[in-house]
Design a protein around this motif. Structure first.
Motif, PDB file in Angstrom:
ATOM      1  N   VAL A  40       0.853  -1.188   0.000  1.00 29.64           N
ATOM      2  CA  VAL A  40       0.000   0.000   0.000  1.00 29.64           C
ATOM      3  C   VAL A  40       0.889   1.238   0.000  1.00 29.64           C
ATOM      4  O   VAL A  40       1.822   1.344   0.785  1.00 29.64           O
ATOM      5  CB  VAL A  40      -0.953  -0.004   1.216  1.00 29.64           C
ATOM      6  CG1 VAL A  40      -1.740   1.291   1.288  1.00 29.64           C
ATOM      7  CG2 VAL A  40      -1.894  -1.197   1.144  1.00 29.64           C
ATOM      8  N   VAL A  55      -3.665   1.251  -3.327  1.00 28.75           N
ATOM      9  CA  VAL A  55      -4.531   1.768  -2.273  1.00 28.75           C
ATOM     10  C   VAL A  55      -4.963   0.646  -1.338  1.00 28.75           C
ATOM     11  O   VAL A  55      -5.054   0.830  -0.132  1.00 28.75           O
ATOM     12  CB  VAL A  55      -5.776   2.455  -2.883  1.00 28.75           C
ATOM     13  CG1 VAL A  55      -6.723   2.939  -1.811  1.00 28.75           C
ATOM     14  CG2 VAL A  55      -5.358   3.604  -3.770  1.00 28.75           C
ATOM     15  N   ASP A  56      -5.214  -0.538  -1.909  1.00 27.33           N
ATOM     16  CA  ASP A  56      -5.713  -1.658  -1.115  1.00 27.33           C
ATOM     17  C   ASP A  56      -5.272  -2.967  -1.762  1.00 27.33           C
ATOM     18  O   ASP A  56      -5.175  -3.055  -2.986  1.00 27.33           O
ATOM     19  CB  ASP A  56      -7.238  -1.597  -1.021  1.00 27.33           C
ATOM     20  CG  ASP A  56      -7.818  -2.660  -0.098  1.00 27.33           C
ATOM     21  OD1 ASP A  56      -7.176  -2.978   0.925  1.00 27.33           O
ATOM     22  OD2 ASP A  56      -8.917  -3.170  -0.404  1.00 27.33           O
ATOM     23  N   GLU A  65      -4.908   3.516  -7.600  1.00 27.38           N
ATOM     24  CA  GLU A  65      -5.461   4.847  -7.797  1.00 27.38           C
ATOM     25  C   GLU A  65      -4.634   5.548  -8.864  1.00 27.38           C
ATOM     26  O   GLU A  65      -3.406   5.627  -8.771  1.00 27.38           O
ATOM     27  CB  GLU A  65      -5.419   5.650  -6.498  1.00 27.38           C
ATOM     28  CG  GLU A  65      -6.005   7.036  -6.634  1.00 27.38           C
ATOM     29  CD  GLU A  65      -5.953   7.807  -5.324  1.00 27.38           C
ATOM     30  OE1 GLU A  65      -6.620   8.847  -5.252  1.00 27.38           O
ATOM     31  OE2 GLU A  65      -5.255   7.394  -4.394  1.00 27.38           O
ATOM     32  N   GLU A  71     -10.046   5.102  -8.859  1.00 33.56           N
ATOM     33  CA  GLU A  71      -9.572   3.805  -8.359  1.00 33.56           C
ATOM     34  C   GLU A  71     -10.077   2.685  -9.249  1.00 33.56           C
ATOM     35  O   GLU A  71     -11.249   2.660  -9.633  1.00 33.56           O
ATOM     36  CB  GLU A  71     -10.040   3.589  -6.919  1.00 33.56           C
ATOM     37  CG  GLU A  71      -9.380   4.521  -5.931  1.00 33.56           C
ATOM     38  CD  GLU A  71      -9.765   4.225  -4.491  1.00 33.56           C
ATOM     39  OE1 GLU A  71     -10.517   3.260  -4.245  1.00 33.56           O
ATOM     40  OE2 GLU A  71      -9.305   4.967  -3.615  1.00 33.56           O
TER      41      GLU A  71
END
Length: 129
Positions: A40, A55-56, A65, A71
């Motif tokens: 991340v 981002v995740d 992103e 995203e």
């Protein structure tokens, strides 16, 4: 069967096995390096050339992103590795002048009367004939 032919076949088989094993080790090392780099906050590049910030991470789904803030979710294997955006160095004033020609950005630049579709509607065209 000729013994030299058997030796030649055995050497060829051994060579193919050795090359396959080395390729597998190299591929595995690349995958491990990629997986350790996907964290991340890291900026990565996909195999399609998309640059984004992680981002995740949820299993094999990695959310990236874009620089514009959108995203998208990518398959982990589609990420090539960590990379930086290949942007040129431009001062803020020069960038503003290049994009807008020195004019302010906003609704004042948009003239609704001059915006027309350049596409012909095939259904209307057929009905009018």
């Amino acid at each position: 069967m000729d013994p030299t032919l058997l030796i030649l076949i055995a050497v060829f088989a051994l060579l193919m096995w050795w090359m396959s094993r080395n390729a597998k080790k190299q591929r595995q090392a690349q995958e491990e390096a990629r997986d350790s780099a996907i964290q991340v906050g890291a900026t990565v590049r996909t195999i399609g050339g998309f640059y984004g910030t992680v981002v995740d991470i949820d299993g094999d789904a990695v959310t990236l992103e874009s620089p514009s803030g959108i995203e998208t979710v990518w398959f982990r294997n589609a990420i090539q590795g960590v990379a930086t955006l290949p942007l040129g160095i431009v001062s803020e004033d020069d960038a503003f002048d290049e994009v807008t020609g020195g004019e302010p950005i906003g609704p004042a630049l948009i003239d609704d009367e001059t915006i027309d579709s350049t596409l012909d509607n095939p259904i209307e065209k057929r009905d009018n004939e």
